[in-house]
Design a protein around this motif. Sequence first.
Motif, PDB file in Angstrom:
ATOM      1  N   VAL A  30      -1.949   4.566   7.152  1.00  0.00           N
ATOM      2  CA  VAL A  30      -1.877   5.741   6.273  1.00  0.00           C
ATOM      3  C   VAL A  30      -2.259   5.472   4.821  1.00  0.00           C
ATOM      4  O   VAL A  30      -2.344   6.400   4.025  1.00  0.00           O
ATOM      5  N   VAL A  31      -2.479   4.187   4.487  1.00  0.00           N
ATOM      6  CA  VAL A  31      -2.768   3.887   3.076  1.00  0.00           C
ATOM      7  C   VAL A  31      -4.274   3.697   2.851  1.00  0.00           C
ATOM      8  O   VAL A  31      -5.067   3.699   3.791  1.00  0.00           O
ATOM      9  N   LYS A  37      -2.059  -3.617   2.814  1.00  0.00           N
ATOM     10  CA  LYS A  37      -2.168  -3.316   4.251  1.00  0.00           C
ATOM     11  C   LYS A  37      -3.617  -3.014   4.641  1.00  0.00           C
ATOM     12  O   LYS A  37      -4.103  -3.492   5.672  1.00  0.00           O
ATOM     13  N   ASP A  69       2.201   9.781   9.466  1.00  0.00           N
ATOM     14  CA  ASP A  69       3.276   8.828   9.770  1.00  0.00           C
ATOM     15  C   ASP A  69       3.914   8.966  11.150  1.00  0.00           C
ATOM     16  O   ASP A  69       3.954   8.033  11.923  1.00  0.00           O
ATOM     17  N   SER A  87       5.526   1.257   7.795  1.00  0.00           N
ATOM     18  CA  SER A  87       6.513   0.604   6.941  1.00  0.00           C
ATOM     19  C   SER A  87       7.819   0.483   7.716  1.00  0.00           C
ATOM     20  O   SER A  87       8.088   1.264   8.636  1.00  0.00           O
ATOM     21  N   ASN A 143       4.249  -5.472   1.364  1.00  0.00           N
ATOM     22  CA  ASN A 143       3.639  -4.699   0.280  1.00  0.00           C
ATOM     23  C   ASN A 143       4.356  -5.148  -0.981  1.00  0.00           C
ATOM     24  O   ASN A 143       3.955  -6.140  -1.564  1.00  0.00           O
ATOM     25  N   ARG A 166      10.571  12.645  -3.095  1.00  0.00           N
ATOM     26  CA  ARG A 166       9.991  12.392  -1.764  1.00  0.00           C
ATOM     27  C   ARG A 166      10.419  11.011  -1.267  1.00  0.00           C
ATOM     28  O   ARG A 166      10.398  10.032  -2.012  1.00  0.00           O
ATOM     29  N   GLN A 168      10.405   8.327   2.480  1.00  0.00           N
ATOM     30  CA  GLN A 168       9.954   8.088   3.845  1.00  0.00           C
ATOM     31  C   GLN A 168      11.101   8.488   4.777  1.00  0.00           C
ATOM     32  O   GLN A 168      12.214   8.720   4.325  1.00  0.00           O
ATOM     33  N   ASN A 206       7.619   4.107  -4.647  1.00  0.00           N
ATOM     34  CA  ASN A 206       6.580   3.408  -3.901  1.00  0.00           C
ATOM     35  C   ASN A 206       6.275   2.093  -4.594  1.00  0.00           C
ATOM     36  O   ASN A 206       6.517   1.964  -5.788  1.00  0.00           O
ATOM     37  N   ASN A 210       0.525   1.474  -3.801  1.00  0.00           N
ATOM     38  CA  ASN A 210       0.437   2.777  -3.143  1.00  0.00           C
ATOM     39  C   ASN A 210       0.311   3.905  -4.164  1.00  0.00           C
ATOM     40  O   ASN A 210      -0.434   4.859  -3.967  1.00  0.00           O
ATOM     41  N   TYR A 233       5.888  -3.964   6.034  1.00  0.00           N
ATOM     42  CA  TYR A 233       5.417  -3.404   7.301  1.00  0.00           C
ATOM     43  C   TYR A 233       5.706  -4.306   8.497  1.00  0.00           C
ATOM     44  O   TYR A 233       5.806  -5.521   8.347  1.00  0.00           O
TER      45      TYR A 233
END
Length: 328
Positions: A30-31, A37, A69, A87, A143, A166, A168, A206, A210, A233
């Motif tokens: 997703v990055v 990553k 995700d 992650s 990360n 926000r 995860q 983050n 990121n 991760y």
Amino acid sequence: MKLFAVALALGALMLTPARAEEIVIKFSHVVAPNTPKGKGAERFKELAEKYTAGKVKVEVYPNSQLYKDKEELEALQLGAVQMLAPSLAKFGPLGIKDFEAFDLPYMFADRTALRKVTEGPIGKQMLGLLESKGITGLAFWDNGFKIMSANKPLRTPDDFLGLKMRIQSSKVLEAQMKALGALPQVMAFSEVYQALQTGVVDGTENPPSNMYTQKMNEVQKYATLSRHGYLGYAVIVNKKFWDGLPAEVKPELQKAMVEATVYANDIAEKENDDAIEAMKAAGKTEFITLTADQAKAWRAALKPVWSEMASRIGKERIAEMAKAAGSE
Ligand code: LMR
């Protein structure tokens, strides 16, 4: 003469042995490609294709191009993709809550403390827990330590009051934001930039790499270098796919993974340091360093999350990780 040439060519074609079917590994993440990553995935591709002499092709899909995700974990279990590196905060919804211990605030003082867990028996045992979900855990990739961002300065826990932050999909991160008086909002990584831009959320956390590679610094005026938690991760594969690999291919892929892991973990810290410098140079975000007293107040506000989460994660799991990390 012409006909003869055609016949010859056809004959040659028929004599050529059928090419062994190429094995394709779809590696979705997703990055951005220019993150620890993203670069680790590209290095794995390069090495895997080299060591298997082209028997394996690795297709890397960055930036949630294929799946977001939650979807990517489902896609892996269904076999629509073969490899991911979510992650550690994203394994809870799969029913494996142990991984959320990595999210506990101040669990790791530094990367040395982290390695004691990820490269020791605890890390190995935790990857083994994934087998029951049809997933094989191959490695831990780094990360970095997280920073908190918003459009207002976040110096003391009071500054978080009422902010929509926000997170995860981790219950520990939910408890963490609540402990600060904020309102946590679970959201897919791919949606964070827009949510920050439009004010759907006020802020987020983050690692700097990121934040920078998603351009979040363009829509966040302040970032606090709090290092209050860690984001890393687990590289995972579909178990059925992995178990079914030909015997001559698997060791080569394992070798490629070991080397890609060393590489990813070597570059992670610098990637994050460089991201901070780049964001400072971009001039849109002011970076805040906490005073000793402020840092103490953050710790005091966040430490209760450990006991609050003990019944969810398991008291023993938390204790053994903290012991290995030296953070008891
Ligand atoms: C996030 O959702 O913030 C991160 O897990 C993204 C990532 O994969 O680093």
